[in-house]
Design a protein around this motif. Structure first.
Motif, PDB file in Angstrom:
ATOM      1  N   PRO A 409       0.854  -1.189   0.032  1.00  0.00           N
ATOM      2  CA  PRO A 409       0.025   0.115  -0.031  1.00  0.00           C
ATOM      3  C   PRO A 409       0.999   1.260  -0.203  1.00  0.00           C
ATOM      4  O   PRO A 409       0.370   2.364  -0.714  1.00  0.00           O
ATOM      5  CB  PRO A 409      -0.678  -0.196   1.141  1.00  0.00           C
ATOM      6  N   ASN A 410       2.069   1.191   0.427  1.00  0.00           N
ATOM      7  CA  ASN A 410       2.739   2.377   0.567  1.00  0.00           C
ATOM      8  C   ASN A 410       3.664   2.641  -0.515  1.00  0.00           C
ATOM      9  O   ASN A 410       4.802   3.600  -0.435  1.00  0.00           O
ATOM     10  CB  ASN A 410       3.616   2.367   1.955  1.00  0.00           C
ATOM     11  N   TYR A 411       3.519   1.871  -1.380  1.00  0.00           N
ATOM     12  CA  TYR A 411       4.231   1.911  -2.926  1.00  0.00           C
ATOM     13  C   TYR A 411       3.519   2.992  -3.669  1.00  0.00           C
ATOM     14  O   TYR A 411       2.506   3.036  -3.635  1.00  0.00           O
ATOM     15  CB  TYR A 411       4.363   0.720  -3.757  1.00  0.00           C
ATOM     16  N   PRO A 412       4.384   3.887  -4.530  1.00  0.00           N
ATOM     17  CA  PRO A 412       3.726   4.884  -5.534  1.00  0.00           C
ATOM     18  C   PRO A 412       2.526   4.208  -6.284  1.00  0.00           C
ATOM     19  O   PRO A 412       2.944   3.029  -6.808  1.00  0.00           O
ATOM     20  CB  PRO A 412       4.974   5.301  -5.923  1.00  0.00           C
ATOM     21  N   GLU A 413       1.768   4.920  -6.762  1.00  0.00           N
ATOM     22  CA  GLU A 413       0.813   4.067  -7.890  1.00  0.00           C
ATOM     23  C   GLU A 413       1.336   3.845  -9.027  1.00  0.00           C
ATOM     24  O   GLU A 413       0.781   3.065  -9.682  1.00  0.00           O
ATOM     25  CB  GLU A 413      -0.137   5.269  -7.895  1.00  0.00           C
ATOM     26  N   ASP A 414       2.423   4.220  -9.594  1.00  0.00           N
ATOM     27  CA  ASP A 414       3.164   3.902 -10.921  1.00  0.00           C
ATOM     28  C   ASP A 414       4.083   2.875 -10.790  1.00  0.00           C
ATOM     29  O   ASP A 414       4.679   2.146 -11.574  1.00  0.00           O
ATOM     30  CB  ASP A 414       3.967   5.090 -11.457  1.00  0.00           C
ATOM     31  N   ARG A 415       4.170   2.322  -9.405  1.00  0.00           N
ATOM     32  CA  ARG A 415       5.038   0.807  -9.122  1.00  0.00           C
ATOM     33  C   ARG A 415       4.337  -0.294  -9.252  1.00  0.00           C
ATOM     34  O   ARG A 415       4.141  -1.253  -8.450  1.00  0.00           O
ATOM     35  CB  ARG A 415       5.664   1.170  -7.840  1.00  0.00           C
ATOM     36  N   PHE A 416       3.484  -0.438 -10.258  1.00  0.00           N
ATOM     37  CA  PHE A 416       2.881  -1.734 -10.402  1.00  0.00           C
ATOM     38  C   PHE A 416       3.628  -2.641 -11.712  1.00  0.00           C
ATOM     39  O   PHE A 416       4.498  -1.886 -12.568  1.00  0.00           O
ATOM     40  CB  PHE A 416       1.555  -1.458 -10.971  1.00  0.00           C
ATOM     41  N   GLY A 417       3.346  -3.796 -12.007  1.00  0.00           N
ATOM     42  CA  GLY A 417       3.869  -4.590 -13.034  1.00  0.00           C
ATOM     43  C   GLY A 417       3.111  -5.768 -13.329  1.00  0.00           C
ATOM     44  O   GLY A 417       2.180  -6.287 -12.408  1.00  0.00           O
ATOM     45  N   PRO A 418       3.646  -6.646 -14.023  1.00  0.00           N
ATOM     46  CA  PRO A 418       2.979  -7.911 -14.456  1.00  0.00           C
ATOM     47  C   PRO A 418       2.838  -8.784 -13.241  1.00  0.00           C
ATOM     48  O   PRO A 418       1.855  -9.503 -13.251  1.00  0.00           O
ATOM     49  CB  PRO A 418       3.649  -8.392 -15.658  1.00  0.00           C
TER      50      PRO A 418
END
Length: 559
Positions: A409-418
């Motif tokens: 939850p505390n990761y930036p919103e653009d830090r997603f991946g497959p």
């Protein structure tokens, strides 16, 4: 300033001789006459000389300074040191302040992220967004805690597609249906495993190379088993995992999942029945009194709840496939330990027991939820509330209205991946999202984009993501799943080690190499050859391991 070395008491005479002008400043010296020395022996004593440094200016009378003048003089003489000390103290205090601020932010994650909740169409405000978990019929074990029944949300009016983040209940699958074509109960196995299942039904696309690859991989795993029944991640073969990631529980759970995923059991009398039985016995022996399977006592080790979840999945699958009551109590205790470790509010898991001040992560939580679903398939009771809190955690790590997922939850919103998106969507599928959910359709399309398609190349391979992408696409079925599985199977089969030695510690035949190192969350360099081999096998076994969550069009799942 003149300095000189003089002898004995002739200081005044020396100064007057060399500095006549000081005669008025020097007081008369009245020195006592030396006493006659007593003769004690005929030996002549040596005369001692010693240096005496005298600053004539020190002999003058100086006026006394006021206290503030003394402080000013002290500051002027040491201002450089003072500035250095101040700078060091400011840096230290700033660092400590940043740590405290970060901890405060972590403990208030729920409040910060609460704006991401999407209102329930039925008007519910309990934070679960009206989602109902897959209701695998369970609670055969009366000693397990029973959760409150979850109310079914209202159907979407007008027959329109549900908005992102909400959806009607998914029809539940039965415990037997969850484990796909592997069968359940005593006597279902014939000792042939994957060969018997895939030969007639074409469960692997009719490609015999996939079946042969699975057999070779299981052969390598069988040769790595220790005499005590366990496996190791960090030693015993080339390119083992790092010692900092060592966990025999994790290695044993992964290996057993691969054997069970191919249709083998410890009661079928087949080629690997003994391997599986010894592995299960070792897990029961290593299990602690509180139900924890992890083979280390230190709190907070990164491997802790990965390893426990792997072991619990294997134990519950073996129980569901064979009905062996000798496994039931161990599995029940493992479930209890997992439930007791869940974050009380946000519903996730991480490396240690969670409390209201901790922040979980999706990587561990996805495996923990899968373990609880498998437990229900084995007839063990799991309260609905645990699934609801798991769904709440997914709300905290989702971005783009649930179409992408990040690690925590505390990761930036653009830090997603497959990898995290696939694990998040797979968890959503088992927690009740319908097949036509817009966010899920968006996510599955993203996972099939060119940059995310399977490729065994450096910086691109991601066997962790492939496992969850395969499970997610298999649940939906259709042309997309068929094409994706054909591609990933080709990449895995073609890169399997076909030759090489088969004797320890150089045995590699039938396994998969750690290199080329993949992208983030591939984990191959950390967990080593046994992890890579097990994950490749689990991905190849996807068509066999679980039945699709969503029934094919024109069919219905049995109750």
């Amino acid at each position: 300033m003149n300095f000189c070395a003089v002898r004995g008491s002739s200081v005044r005479a020396f100064l007057l001789r060399n500095h006549p002008s000081m005669s008025d400043e020097l007081p008369a010296l009245s020195l006592p006459k030396p006493k006659p020395k007593a003769r004690t022996s005929a030996r002549k004593r040596s005369t001692a000389w010693f240096p005496l440094r005298v600053d004539p200016t020190e002999l003058t009378n100086k006026p006394e300074l006021e206290w503030h003048e003394e402080w000013l003089q002290w500051f002027r003489s040491g201002w450089k040191g003072i500035l250095v000390s101040v700078a060091v103290h400011v840096a230290v205090l700033t660092g400590l302040a940043m740590i405290v601020i970060q901890q405060v932010r972590r403990t208030n994650t729920q409040a910060l992220e609460s704006g991401w909740f999407i209102p329930d169409p039925a008007g519910s405000t309990n934070g679960t967004k009206g989602l109902t978990p897959i209701r695998i019929e369970a609670a055969k074990d009366a000693s397990a805690a029973a959760g409150k029944p979850v109310e079914k949300p209202s159907e979407n009016p007008g027959g329109a597609p549900p908005p992102r983040g909400v959806g009607p209940e998914v029809k539940a699958m039965s415990p037997a249906g969850m484990l796909g074509g592997r069968g359940t109960g005593k006597g279902d196995g014939d000792g042939k495993g994957v060969g018997a299942v895939s030969g007639g039904g074409g469960r692997f696309g009719g490609d015999a190379r996939v079946e042969a690859s699975i057999k070779a991989g299981l052969g390598w795993l069988a040769r790595q088993q220790q005499s005590g029944g366990n496996w190791k991640l960090h030693e015993g073969y080339p390119d083992a995992g790092r010692r900092t990631s060592r966990t025999d529980t994790g290695a044993t759970g992964l290996a057993l999942m691969a054997f069970l995923g191919a249709g083998h059991t410890h009661t079928d009398g087949g080629q690997y029945a003994s391997n599986i039985r010894k592995g299960l016995d070792w897990l029961k022996q290593i299990q602690k009194a509180d139900g924890d399977y992890h083979d280390h006592d230190e709190m907070g080790r990164e491997t802790a709840f990965y390893a426990h979840s792997f072991a619990l999945i294997a134990m519950c699958e073996a129980l569901a496939l064979t009905g062996d009551d000798a496994l039931r109590e161990s599995a029940r205790q493992g479930v209890k330990y997992l439930l007791d470790s869940q974050q009380p509010n946000d519903g996730g898991w991480k490396f240690r027991h969670q409390n209201t001040d901790t922040v979980a992560d999706l990587a561990v939580t996805g495996w923990a939820l899968m373990a609880l679903h498998t437990a229900r398939s084995a007839g063990l009771g799991v309260p609905d509330d645990s699934y609801m809190r798991g769904s709440r955690f997914l709300d905290l790590v989702q971005v783009q209205d649930g179409a992408r997922y990040r690690f925590a939850p505390n990761y930036p919103e653009d830090r997603f991946g497959p990898a995290m998106t696939a694990e998040g969507i797979f968890s959503r599928q088992y927690l009740g999202w319908p097949k036509d959910h817009p966010a899920m359709q968006d996510a599955l399309a993203y996972l099939q984009e060119d940059e995310n398609l399977p490729s065994w190349t450096e910086g691109h391979r991601n066997i962790y993501a492939w496992h969850f992408i395969g499970e997610s696409l298999h649940n939906v079925g259709g042309k997309e799943w068929t094409e994706w599985y054909g591609r990933v199977a080709r990449q895995i089969v073609e890169n399997q080690t076909k030759g090489g030695p088969i004797k320890p510690p150089s045995d590699i035949r039938g396994s998969w190499n750690v290199k080329p190192l993949g992208e983030d969350f591939d984990f191959s360099d950390k967990w080593g050859r046994l992890y890579v081999t097990s994950m490749c096998l689990l991905t190849l076994e996807t068509p066999l391991r679980h039945s699709p969550v969503y029934p094919p069009e024109g069919t219905e799942k049995s109750e």
